[in-house]
Design a protein around this motif. Structure first.
Motif, PDB file in Angstrom:
ATOM      1  N   UNK A  68      44.310  30.835  44.601  1.00  0.00           N
ATOM      2  CA  UNK A  68      44.457  31.941  43.664  1.00  0.00           C
ATOM      3  C   UNK A  68      45.886  32.456  43.729  1.00  0.00           C
ATOM      4  N   UNK A  69      46.280  33.139  42.677  1.00  0.00           N
ATOM      5  CA  UNK A  69      47.686  33.523  42.517  1.00  0.00           C
ATOM      6  C   UNK A  69      48.188  34.341  43.698  1.00  0.00           C
ATOM      7  N   UNK A  70      47.474  35.391  44.064  1.00  0.00           N
ATOM      8  CA  UNK A  70      47.969  36.291  45.100  1.00  0.00           C
ATOM      9  C   UNK A  70      48.137  35.574  46.440  1.00  0.00           C
ATOM     10  N   UNK A  71      47.161  34.754  46.799  1.00  0.00           N
ATOM     11  CA  UNK A  71      47.206  34.064  48.087  1.00  0.00           C
ATOM     12  C   UNK A  71      48.375  33.092  48.146  1.00  0.00           C
ATOM     13  N   UNK A  72      48.581  32.329  47.073  1.00  0.00           N
ATOM     14  CA  UNK A  72      49.624  31.297  47.067  1.00  0.00           C
ATOM     15  C   UNK A  72      51.011  31.917  46.982  1.00  0.00           C
ATOM     16  N   UNK A  73      51.199  32.847  46.041  1.00  0.00           N
ATOM     17  CA  UNK A  73      52.532  33.430  45.842  1.00  0.00           C
ATOM     18  C   UNK A  73      52.993  34.173  47.088  1.00  0.00           C
ATOM     19  N   UNK A 132      34.604  40.880  37.072  1.00  0.00           N
ATOM     20  CA  UNK A 132      35.228  41.209  35.797  1.00  0.00           C
ATOM     21  C   UNK A 132      35.901  39.970  35.226  1.00  0.00           C
ATOM     22  N   UNK A 133      37.151  40.094  34.753  1.00  0.00           N
ATOM     23  CA  UNK A 133      37.854  38.950  34.178  1.00  0.00           C
ATOM     24  C   UNK A 133      38.955  38.497  35.128  1.00  0.00           C
ATOM     25  N   UNK A 134      39.547  37.329  34.907  1.00  0.00           N
ATOM     26  CA  UNK A 134      40.544  36.806  35.857  1.00  0.00           C
ATOM     27  C   UNK A 134      41.820  37.619  35.937  1.00  0.00           C
ATOM     28  N   UNK A 135      42.056  38.510  34.991  1.00  0.00           N
ATOM     29  CA  UNK A 135      43.333  39.210  34.917  1.00  0.00           C
ATOM     30  C   UNK A 135      43.277  40.636  35.454  1.00  0.00           C
ATOM     31  N   UNK A 136      42.077  41.130  35.772  1.00  0.00           N
ATOM     32  CA  UNK A 136      41.927  42.465  36.355  1.00  0.00           C
ATOM     33  C   UNK A 136      41.863  42.341  37.869  1.00  0.00           C
ATOM     34  N   UNK A 137      42.611  43.187  38.564  1.00  0.00           N
ATOM     35  CA  UNK A 137      42.560  43.142  40.021  1.00  0.00           C
ATOM     36  C   UNK A 137      43.174  44.386  40.658  1.00  0.00           C
ATOM     37  N   UNK A 138      42.819  44.593  41.911  1.00  0.00           N
ATOM     38  CA  UNK A 138      43.413  45.637  42.737  1.00  0.00           C
ATOM     39  C   UNK A 138      44.658  45.058  43.399  1.00  0.00           C
ATOM     40  N   UNK A 139      45.749  45.814  43.385  1.00  0.00           N
ATOM     41  CA  UNK A 139      47.005  45.346  43.962  1.00  0.00           C
ATOM     42  C   UNK A 139      47.361  46.215  45.157  1.00  0.00           C
ATOM     43  N   UNK A 140      47.463  45.596  46.335  1.00  0.00           N
ATOM     44  CA  UNK A 140      47.892  46.357  47.510  1.00  0.00           C
ATOM     45  C   UNK A 140      49.388  46.655  47.399  1.00  0.00           C
ATOM     46  N   UNK A 141      49.935  47.326  48.391  1.00  0.00           N
ATOM     47  CA  UNK A 141      51.331  47.781  48.309  1.00  0.00           C
ATOM     48  C   UNK A 141      52.295  46.616  48.123  1.00  0.00           C
ATOM     49  N   UNK A 142      52.070  45.533  48.835  1.00  0.00           N
ATOM     50  CA  UNK A 142      52.964  44.373  48.738  1.00  0.00           C
ATOM     51  C   UNK A 142      52.866  43.713  47.366  1.00  0.00           C
ATOM     52  N   UNK A 143      51.640  43.571  46.871  1.00  0.00           N
ATOM     53  CA  UNK A 143      51.442  42.931  45.570  1.00  0.00           C
ATOM     54  C   UNK A 143      52.021  43.777  44.439  1.00  0.00           C
ATOM     55  N   UNK A 195      45.268  25.317  50.594  1.00  0.00           N
ATOM     56  CA  UNK A 195      45.125  26.357  49.581  1.00  0.00           C
ATOM     57  C   UNK A 195      44.245  25.888  48.424  1.00  0.00           C
ATOM     58  N   UNK A 196      43.365  24.950  48.693  1.00  0.00           N
ATOM     59  CA  UNK A 196      42.418  24.526  47.673  1.00  0.00           C
ATOM     60  C   UNK A 196      41.165  25.394  47.756  1.00  0.00           C
ATOM     61  N   UNK A 197      40.316  25.262  46.759  1.00  0.00           N
ATOM     62  CA  UNK A 197      39.076  26.028  46.748  1.00  0.00           C
ATOM     63  C   UNK A 197      39.328  27.507  46.527  1.00  0.00           C
TER      64      UNK A 197
END
Length: 357
Positions: free
Chosen positions: A144-149, A71-82, A138-140
């Motif tokens: 991504x936002x979720x992994x880094x944050x 899809x697009x970069x702004x749509x995603x599934x968010x687990x409980x923590x996210x 954390x390259x490549x």
């Protein structure tokens, strides 16, 4: 009557799982199932087994993320923590290092550090490129936002080691001690001279409109006749926050923005109150990191000829996301559902034109 939308909408939409008999197996799977059906030691319902496998596969987080990658970069599934992190960010406080990130291709860039926060105290600067956290690259694909944050946030008092590159491309190492980060939409406001006020607006959350009203009322008392509104590095947030701020500058009944999507009819959002600063001269400062709701506010002010816009071309996110809380009440789906259009019908390119980063 106010016509602001709280763009984070909570509802639930179920998923229908395709039954096994409709799955087109490849030749190997077809052969295997045929042997099991005709030769296994006892009768067995192989379709039922495959249905269970399909359900398990589709429920795995990795599978869900693969869906959104299409899809697009702004749509995603968010687990409980996210999902919990999202709610915390909108209400204005969390524990972390105090930095705003942007992701360009396969690299995480720091675009802003909070005054007095751990990142600033440790020496991190806007423009730094993060390449590793706690010795994990954390390259490549990991940029991504979720992994880094997730790796930068943590309990108060704990430390995180960050490796980064600066303009000279030399690797530098920093250690940040996590602390509480209190987010304020209005980071600063003051009189620049006897008649010119200045307001720095960093993001749009639950308290943005109230904070802006407080700042404007104070500056008005000090004799403000002109205003510099600084939206540089404003990464967006709640749409209703941007509309609330715009309403303080634009006279009643004028169109601020409208939204429309394939499954959503056009909805107009108009100014509806007598604002605190509808007459004086305005200048709005933006840059390449001014995004989303920051662009909605900028567009409304520009198209209504209320302000002069100065700076670099903004980020270009003309999309609206709705948040759908799933049936477990702790996970959610953030889905792009509409585009937003300013008065002069400006919007963004296709949501899939921007690479996922």
């Amino acid at each position: 009557m106010k016509r602001f939308a709280f763009i984070v909408i909570f509802c639930y939409s179920g998923l229908n799982i395709v039954s096994a008999q409709f799955i087109k197996y490849d030749s190997v799977m077809a052969e295997i199932t045929a042997h099991i059906k005709t030769k296994y030691v006892e009768p067995i319902n192989i379709d039922s087994i495959i249905n269970i496998m399909v359900n398990q596969y589709l429920s795995e987080p990795e599978t869900l993320q693969k869906i959104f990658a299409q899809l697009d970069p702004h749509s995603n599934y968010m687990n409980a923590e996210e999902y919990a992190d999202l709610k915390t960010g909108l209400t204005g406080n969390f524990f972390g290092v105090g930095a705003v990130l942007s992701f360009i291709r396969d690299t995480a860039y720091i675009v802003r550090v909070f005054d007095g926060g751990p990142a600033q105290r440790s020496g991190l600067l806007p423009g730094d490129r993060i390449i590793a956290i706690n010795d994990t690259s954390i390259t490549g694909e990991k940029a991504n936002y979720d992994y880094v944050v997730k790796r930068l946030k943590g309990a108060k008092g704990t430390t995180v080691n960050i490796q980064l590159l600066r303009d000279n491309d030399q690797i530098q190492k920093f250690t940040c001690t996590r602390d509480q980060i209190d987010l304020k939409s209005v980071e600063a406001y003051f009189m620049q001279d006897k008649t010119t006020g200045y307001i720095k607006l960093t993001y749009f959350g639950e308290t943005t409109t109230a904070e802006m009203q407080k700042a404007l009322a104070s500056l008005n008392k000090m004799g403000m006749q002109k205003l510099i509104l600084d939206l540089r590095d404003n990464y967006g947030g709640l749409m209703r926050g941007a509309l609330g701020v715009a309403d303080e500058f634009i006279s009643e009944n004028k169109l601020l923005v409208y939204t429309e999507g394939y499954y959503f009819k056009r909805e107009d959002y108009n100014a509806s109150i007598s604002g605190l600063f509808e007459q004086g001269e305005m200048v709005v400062l933006i840059n390449e990191y001014t995004a989303s709701s920051g662009e909605i506010l900028t567009g409304a002010l520009q198209d209504n000829k209320r302000a002069t816009i100065i700076g670099k071309r903004s980020y270009g996110k003309g999309l609206v996301q709705n948040l759908y809380v799933l049936s477990d009440s702790v996970t959610a789906l953030k889905l792009t559902t509409q585009r937003y259009y300013t008065c002069l019908l400006y919007t963004s390119p296709s949501p899939r034109d921007r690479t996922r980063s």
